[in-house]
Write an enzyme that holds these catalytic residues in place. Structure first.
Site, PDB file in Angstrom:
ATOM      1  N   TYR A 263       0.826  -1.206   0.000  1.00 14.41           N
ATOM      2  CA  TYR A 263       0.000   0.000   0.000  1.00 14.41           C
ATOM      3  C   TYR A 263       0.858   1.253   0.000  1.00 14.41           C
ATOM      4  O   TYR A 263       2.078   1.191   0.212  1.00 14.41           O
ATOM      5  CB  TYR A 263      -0.971  -0.003   1.186  1.00 14.41           C
ATOM      6  CG  TYR A 263      -0.362   0.317   2.541  1.00 14.41           C
ATOM      7  CD1 TYR A 263       0.476  -0.575   3.197  1.00 14.41           C
ATOM      8  CD2 TYR A 263      -0.628   1.534   3.160  1.00 14.41           C
ATOM      9  CE1 TYR A 263       1.013  -0.271   4.426  1.00 14.41           C
ATOM     10  CE2 TYR A 263      -0.085   1.847   4.402  1.00 14.41           C
ATOM     11  CZ  TYR A 263       0.738   0.940   5.026  1.00 14.41           C
ATOM     12  OH  TYR A 263       1.278   1.246   6.249  1.00 14.41           O
TER      13      TYR A 263
ATOM     14  N   LYS B  69       6.448  -2.068   1.872  1.00 14.60           N
ATOM     15  CA  LYS B  69       5.275  -1.481   2.554  1.00 14.60           C
ATOM     16  C   LYS B  69       4.072  -2.408   2.407  1.00 14.60           C
ATOM     17  O   LYS B  69       3.158  -2.156   1.628  1.00 14.60           O
ATOM     18  CB  LYS B  69       4.986  -0.087   1.994  1.00 14.60           C
ATOM     19  CG  LYS B  69       4.077   0.758   2.881  1.00 14.60           C
ATOM     20  CD  LYS B  69       4.163   2.219   2.502  1.00 14.60           C
ATOM     21  CE  LYS B  69       3.138   3.086   3.187  1.00 14.60           C
ATOM     22  NZ  LYS B  69       3.235   3.127   4.654  1.00 14.60           N
TER      23      LYS B  69
ATOM     24  N   GLU C 129      11.941   2.310  14.282  1.00 19.70           N
ATOM     25  CA  GLU C 129      11.081   3.402  13.790  1.00 19.70           C
ATOM     26  C   GLU C 129       9.820   3.428  14.653  1.00 19.70           C
ATOM     27  O   GLU C 129       9.685   2.662  15.600  1.00 19.70           O
ATOM     28  CB  GLU C 129      10.733   3.181  12.312  1.00 19.70           C
ATOM     29  CG  GLU C 129      10.035   1.863  12.039  1.00 19.70           C
ATOM     30  CD  GLU C 129       9.812   1.573  10.548  1.00 19.70           C
ATOM     31  OE1 GLU C 129       9.741   2.510   9.741  1.00 19.70           O
ATOM     32  OE2 GLU C 129       9.686   0.373  10.222  1.00 19.70           O
TER      33      GLU C 129
ATOM     34  N   LEU D 179      10.959   1.094   7.184  1.00 17.60           N
ATOM     35  CA  LEU D 179      10.396   1.559   5.918  1.00 17.60           C
ATOM     36  C   LEU D 179      11.182   2.796   5.482  1.00 17.60           C
ATOM     37  O   LEU D 179      11.486   3.657   6.294  1.00 17.60           O
ATOM     38  CB  LEU D 179       8.915   1.920   6.093  1.00 17.60           C
ATOM     39  CG  LEU D 179       8.248   2.283   4.760  1.00 17.60           C
ATOM     40  CD1 LEU D 179       8.008   1.040   3.918  1.00 17.60           C
ATOM     41  CD2 LEU D 179       6.939   3.027   4.973  1.00 17.60           C
TER      42      LEU D 179
END
Ligand code: PDD
Length: 284
Positions: A33, A148, A180, A204
């Site tokens: 996505y 992702k 993250e 990411l």
């Protein structure tokens, strides 16, 4: 009024937008996505999101079902049809519907879904004035976080843990170092230097991260791309997160410890302004 949603070539009222129960996105989280922000009806950093989409698909041996021009047309059409001023466009591509099997199907057609989320005043989020608080939790996600994918169960659980702890979000920790945030990249600032984890499979590769680091360097700010610990974060002058939907958001507390004077720091505040100014100018 119902939203208009894009599903496999059609623009439909959301009530009529449907995908198969055999879709591998539904059965196996076999899909990727992107989330692109819209400010004043324009797409923010659209090119970056398309490039990462192509990379995610490629890493999972999926064909990109549409050309860059087609993706742009759909995004713009959804902005128009939904009178979207400020908000987000969510895009998802799955490997498609096929009889349940672990092996990738040979001839499945990818499922393509896009929808809008209206967030009036997205860039004026009051949280940017107060900052947010995070807790640290173990990063138990899979090892290819650079793709992702729609496997968002643990990030969801992490946000619930934060909420139960009276915080706003969670930072993920692996081997003693922050990777993250649950849905954003994480930064600390010490002595004017911006520190954020280096790229790799562990995080990411944020589109907002790339832009913010570019603006920071152009503004002669010092940037160091390396992993940092929670202890280091607690002793930092300030901290912040970045994502397509939060832009640059100051972090004022970690695990109950206030950072600096407990209010948004000057570096995060300046980067937020820089990011929003520059990206609004470049929006399409
Ligand atoms: N999340 N890290 C993770 C795990 C993310 O899910 C995201 C984005 C980011 C920031 O990437 P970008 O700057 O390209 O948005 C980092 C999106 C916004 C979401 O899931 O809603």
């Amino acid at each position: 009024m119902s939203r208009t949603v894009y599903v496999n070539g059609d623009y439909l009222p959301e009530e009529e937008a449907k995908v198969s129960v055999f879709d591998r996105g539904f059965l196996m989280a076999d899909g990727v996505y992107e989330v692109t922000s819209v400010l004043d009806g324009k797409l923010i950093d659209f090119d970056g999101h398309l490039k990462r989409l192509a990379r995610s698909l490629n890493e999972l041996e999926m064909k990109n079902p549409l050309s860059d021009d087609e993706w742009l047309t759909i995004h713009r059409e959804l902005v128009t049809r939904n009178d979207l001023v400020d908000g987000m466009i969510y895009l998802q591509v799955t490997r498609g519907a096929a009889d349940r099997d672990f092996l990738f199907p040979v001839d499945a057609e990818p499922t393509v879904v896009l929808f809008t989320q209206s967030k009036p005043g997205l860039a004026q989020n009051p949280a940017a004035k107060t900052g947010i608080k995070v807790i640290s939790i173990p990063d138990i996600r899979w090892g290819r976080r650079d793709i992702k994918t729609v496997q968002l169960l643990y990030p969801s659980m992490g946000k619930m843990m934060a909420k139960k702890a009276g915080a706003d979000d969670a930072w993920l920790v692996e081997d003693g170092k922050v990777t993250e945030g649950t849905s954003n990249n994480a930064y600390i600032v010490k002595g004017g230097k911006i520190i954020t984890r280096h790229l790799g499979n562990e995080i990411l590769h944020g589109i907002t991260r790339a832009a913010v680091l570019r603006f920071a360097r152009e503004a002669q700010m010092e940037v160091e791309e390396r992993a940092f610990t929670v202890e280091e974060a607690k002793e930092a002058d300030e901290a912040f997160i970045t994502s397509a939907s939060a832009f640059v958001m100051p972090v004022v507390g970690i695990d109950g410890v206030a950072l600096g004077d407990g209010t948004p720091g000057p570096v995060a505040t300046r980067l937020r302004e820089l990011y929003l100014d520059e990206m609004r100018k470049a929006a399409i």
